[in-house]
Design an enzyme around this catalytic site. Structure first.
Site, PDB file in Angstrom:
ATOM      1  N   ASP A  47      -0.768  -4.475   4.086  1.00 33.61           N
ATOM      2  CA  ASP A  47      -1.450  -3.320   4.656  1.00 33.61           C
ATOM      3  C   ASP A  47      -1.384  -3.403   6.179  1.00 33.61           C
ATOM      4  O   ASP A  47      -1.907  -4.351   6.773  1.00 33.61           O
ATOM      5  CB  ASP A  47      -2.902  -3.323   4.179  1.00 33.61           C
ATOM      6  CG  ASP A  47      -3.636  -2.031   4.454  1.00 33.61           C
ATOM      7  OD1 ASP A  47      -3.056  -1.153   5.115  1.00 33.61           O
ATOM      8  OD2 ASP A  47      -4.779  -1.891   4.008  1.00 33.61           O
ATOM      9  N   CYS A  87      -2.436   4.748   5.683  1.00 32.14           N
ATOM     10  CA  CYS A  87      -2.475   4.063   4.388  1.00 32.14           C
ATOM     11  C   CYS A  87      -2.456   4.979   3.165  1.00 32.14           C
ATOM     12  O   CYS A  87      -1.570   4.876   2.323  1.00 32.14           O
ATOM     13  CB  CYS A  87      -3.717   3.183   4.314  1.00 32.14           C
ATOM     14  SG  CYS A  87      -3.879   1.969   5.622  1.00 32.14           S
ATOM     15  N   LYS A 147      -5.895  -3.778  -2.986  1.00 34.74           N
ATOM     16  CA  LYS A 147      -6.266  -2.480  -2.417  1.00 34.74           C
ATOM     17  C   LYS A 147      -5.706  -1.326  -3.239  1.00 34.74           C
ATOM     18  O   LYS A 147      -4.539  -1.335  -3.624  1.00 34.74           O
ATOM     19  CB  LYS A 147      -5.771  -2.399  -0.970  1.00 34.74           C
ATOM     20  CG  LYS A 147      -6.071  -1.060  -0.305  1.00 34.74           C
ATOM     21  CD  LYS A 147      -5.785  -1.104   1.179  1.00 34.74           C
ATOM     22  CE  LYS A 147      -5.960   0.266   1.820  1.00 34.74           C
ATOM     23  NZ  LYS A 147      -5.870   0.239   3.292  1.00 34.74           N
ATOM     24  N   HIS A 149      -7.333   2.530  -2.740  1.00 34.83           N
ATOM     25  CA  HIS A 149      -7.496   3.466  -1.623  1.00 34.83           C
ATOM     26  C   HIS A 149      -6.911   4.854  -1.871  1.00 34.83           C
ATOM     27  O   HIS A 149      -6.674   5.613  -0.941  1.00 34.83           O
ATOM     28  CB  HIS A 149      -6.887   2.875  -0.339  1.00 34.83           C
ATOM     29  CG  HIS A 149      -7.385   3.546   0.915  1.00 34.83           C
ATOM     30  ND1 HIS A 149      -6.605   3.677   2.049  1.00 34.83           N
ATOM     31  CD2 HIS A 149      -8.568   4.137   1.195  1.00 34.83           C
ATOM     32  CE1 HIS A 149      -7.286   4.306   2.982  1.00 34.83           C
ATOM     33  NE2 HIS A 149      -8.488   4.592   2.497  1.00 34.83           N
TER      34      HIS A 149
END
Length: 489
Positions: A47, A87, A147, A149
Site C-alpha cells: 500500500d 488506494c 487491507k 478498503h
C-alpha cells in the site's frame, strides 16, 4: 468464512480424502497425469509503495534483500502503472479488471459531504464479479489477508469470493501497526481496528502478524490450487517501525540520501521481511515450483511530509504525474518466466484480472473487461502488447485532502498515448484555473518540460481521445459547482 474455521474445515476435507478407496485415488492420479495441476497464485501488493522504494528499483536507503532476490528470479516490468493514484479506486480496478472510472470510482468516497456519482460509501458495486469469484469458479481456494478498503458491512472479502478473510477492517489503514492495532482517536478506533488478531500480544507488529497468517494459510492448503490475495497495510500511514529498525536507518542514512525517513525505511524493511516469510513458507510446503508470485503496489509512493522520494519520477500518491501511478511489478512463474529479465511493456492494474484467469487455464468471456492478458509476455519476452492508450481520471475528495489543496492533489484527467502524456487540470473552487500540460515521456520521463504551448495540435488530438474514452465508459462528468459549490475556502 472465518479464517481459523476454514483451516479446520480444510483439515477434515484432507482426512476424508485420504479414506477414499484405491480405485478413486488411481482415477485422480490418472487425471492429474493428463491434466497438470493449475498453479497457485500468490498476489502480494503493498500500500503506497513507491517506484523507487526497493533496492532493485534504485532506493539509496531502503534494504530489501528478499524482494531483491525475488527480482533476480522474476520478470521486472519497469513501466508498470496503477490504474489510479489513490488506494480505493485502484483496488476496485484490480478486483474487477476495469477502469476505476467505469465503476464511477474517480474520488475517495464523498466530496465534501455530497455523495459522488458512482459507488456509494459501500464501495465496490455488488453487480461486479471479483477476481476471487472468478477463480473460485475455476476450482481455486481463495484467501484474502489484509487491507480491503473497497466495501463495508456485507460488502467484504467473505461475500465477494474469498473463502478465507483475515484482518480486513473497514478503514483505509490500521489505527496502529503495534498491538492492539487500534487508533488512539476515538472517532477512528472501531473502524481502524484490525479484526482476527485479538490473540496477539504487546510488542507484535502488524505486518509481521499478517505474514504469519499467510504462512498458516499456505501450510493448511491441500492438493487444490489456491489464490492468495496478500494485501499488506504497509507502507501506508501511520508510518511506524520497531525501534531497532528506526535506529538502524538513523545510522545508515547519509546527508546526501534522497530517501531520508528512517521510520519509513524501517516499515519498508518490515514489508520485505514479510515477503521473505511467505516465500520461505512456499518452499517449506514444497509448492514454490508450482506457485506464481506477483508483487506490486496499489499506487505511487506518498511524498508528503518527507515520507519517500520517487526519483526520477515527478511527485507521488494522488498526483497525475508518473510518481503518482508508476509502481514496481515483479512476476515469477516457475518454468515459464525467464529469470532476472526486464520488460518495458506498459502494464496497468486492471490487467491482473484477465492475466490471472489465463494463468489458471480459464477461457472466460471478458468482453466487458478493460484489462489485457499479459501472460504471453511472460512466456515469450519478445512478445509485445498491442498498442493502447491509458487513462486516469480523478476528482477531489475534500474528506481525504483538505483545503488548501496541494498542487499534487488536484482534479485531473490524464492520457498516455505512445510517447505522449497529456494532463488536463480542472478548475477548482479556490481559484485554480483549468489548463493543460503535455510531456514526451521518452525524452522527458521526469515531466519537467511542458510542451502544451509548443504542440497545440497534439493537445487537441489527445483531448479528443480523452473525451471519447469518458463517453465510451460512462465516466462521471466533472461539475465544479455541483461537487464543490457549497465548499467554503
Amino acid at each position: 468464512m472465518n479464517g481459523r474455521i476454514f483451516y479446520f474445515t480444510l483439515l477434515i476435507a484432507v482426512c476424508f480424502g485420504s479414506c477414499k478407496n484405491t480405485a478413486s485415488k488411481e482415477t485422480v492420479l490418472h487425471e492429474e497425469k493428463h491434466s497438470p495441476r493449475q498453479p497457485n497464485i500468490v498476489f502480494i501488493f503493498a500500500d503506497d509503495l513507491g517506484f523507487a522504494d526497493l533496492g532493485f528499483t534504485g532506493s539509496d536507503t531502503h534494504l530489501t534483500p528478499n524482494l531483491d532476490k525475488l527480482a533476480k528470479e522474476s520478470v521486472y516490468f519497469d513501466r508498470a502503472y496503477s490504474s489510479h493514484p489513490t488506494c480505493a479506486p485502484s483496488r476496485m480496478s484490480i478486483m474487477t479488471g476495469k477502469y476505476p472510472a467505469r465503476l464511477g470510482a474517480v474520488s475517495h468516497g464523498k466530496l465534501g459531504g455530497v455523495a459522488h456519482p458512482g459507488p456509494n460509501d459501500n464501495g465496490l458495486p455488488m453487480t461486479e464479479t471479483t477476481i476471487g469469484e472468478a477463480l473460485k469458479k475455476e476450482g481455486y481456494t481463495t484467501a484474502h489477508i489484509g487491507k480491503w478498503h473497497i466495501g463495508k458491512g456485507e460488502n467484504n472479502p467473505g461475500t465477494r469470493g474469498f473463502d478465507v478473510d483475515i484482518a480486513s477492517n473497514e478503514f483505509c489503514c490500521p489505527g496502529s501497526y503495534m498491538y492492539p492495532f487500534e487508533s488512539n482517536n476515538e472517532k477512528q478506533r472501531v473502524a481502524s481496528k484490525i479484526p482476527d488478531l485479538e490473540d496477539r500480544k504487546p510488542g507484535d507488529f502488524l505486518t509481521d502478524a499478517l505474514a504469519e497468517e499467510a504462512v498458516k494459510f499456505i501450510h493448511s492448503t491441500d492438493e487444490k490450487p489456491f489464490f492468495l490475495n496478500m494485501s499488506f497495510y504497509a507502507v501506508h500511514t501511520p508510518i511506524t517501525a520497531i525501534p531497532e529498525k528506526v535506529e538502524k536507518y538513523k545510522r545508515l542514512i547519509g546527508p546526501d540520501a534522497r530517501q531520508k525517513n528512517p521510520t519509513y525505511a524501517g516499515l519498508v524493511e518490515h514489508l520485505d521481511d514479510a515477503v521473505g516469510a511467505i516465500l520461505k513458507a512456499l518452499e517449506e510446503k514444497g509448492i514454490i515450483d508450482n506457485t506464481i508470485i506477483v508483487f506490486t503496489s496499489d499506487n505511487g509512493g506518498e511524498i508528503l511530509h518527507g515520507i519517500t522520494d520517487n526519483f526520477p519520477l515527478r511527485d507521488g500518491k494522488g498526483s497525475s504525474y508518473e510518481g503518482g501511478t508508476r509502481v514496481p511489478l515483479l512476476v515469477k512463474w516457475p518454468g515459464v518466466t525467464q529469470v532476472n529479465t526486464v520488460s518495458h511493456e506498459r502494464i496497468i492494474g486492471f490487467d491482473y484480472y484477465p492475466t490471472f484467469l489465463s494463468m489458471a487455464g480459464a477461457n472466460p468471456d471478458l468482453h466487458d473487461i478493460d484489462g489485457r492478458d499479459f501472460s504471453p509476455l511472460l512466456k515469450n519476452p519478445k512478445e509485445k502488447l498491442e498498442e493502447r492508450d491509458l487513462h486516469w481520471l480523478k476528482y477531489l475528495s475534500l474528506i481525504h485532502y483538505r483545503i488548501p489543496i496541494a498542487d499534487n492533489k488536484r482534479c485531473f484527467e490524464t492520457i498516455v498515448s505512445g510517447d505522449w502524456k497529456l494532463h488536463e487540470y480542472f478548475q477548482m473552487p479556490d481559484g485554480y484555473k483549468q489548463h493543460f500540460e503535455l510531456y514526451n515521456l521518452k525524452d522527458d520521463p521526469s515531466e519537467k518540460n511542458n510542451l502544451a504551448n509548443k504542440f497545440p495540435e497534439k493537445v487537441q488530438e489527445l483531448k479528443l481521445k480523452m473525451e471519447s474514452w469518458k463517453k465510451d465508459i460512462g465516466a462521471p462528468v466533472y461539475d465544479m459547482e455541483k461537487f464543490y459549490g457549497h465548499v467554503k475556502i
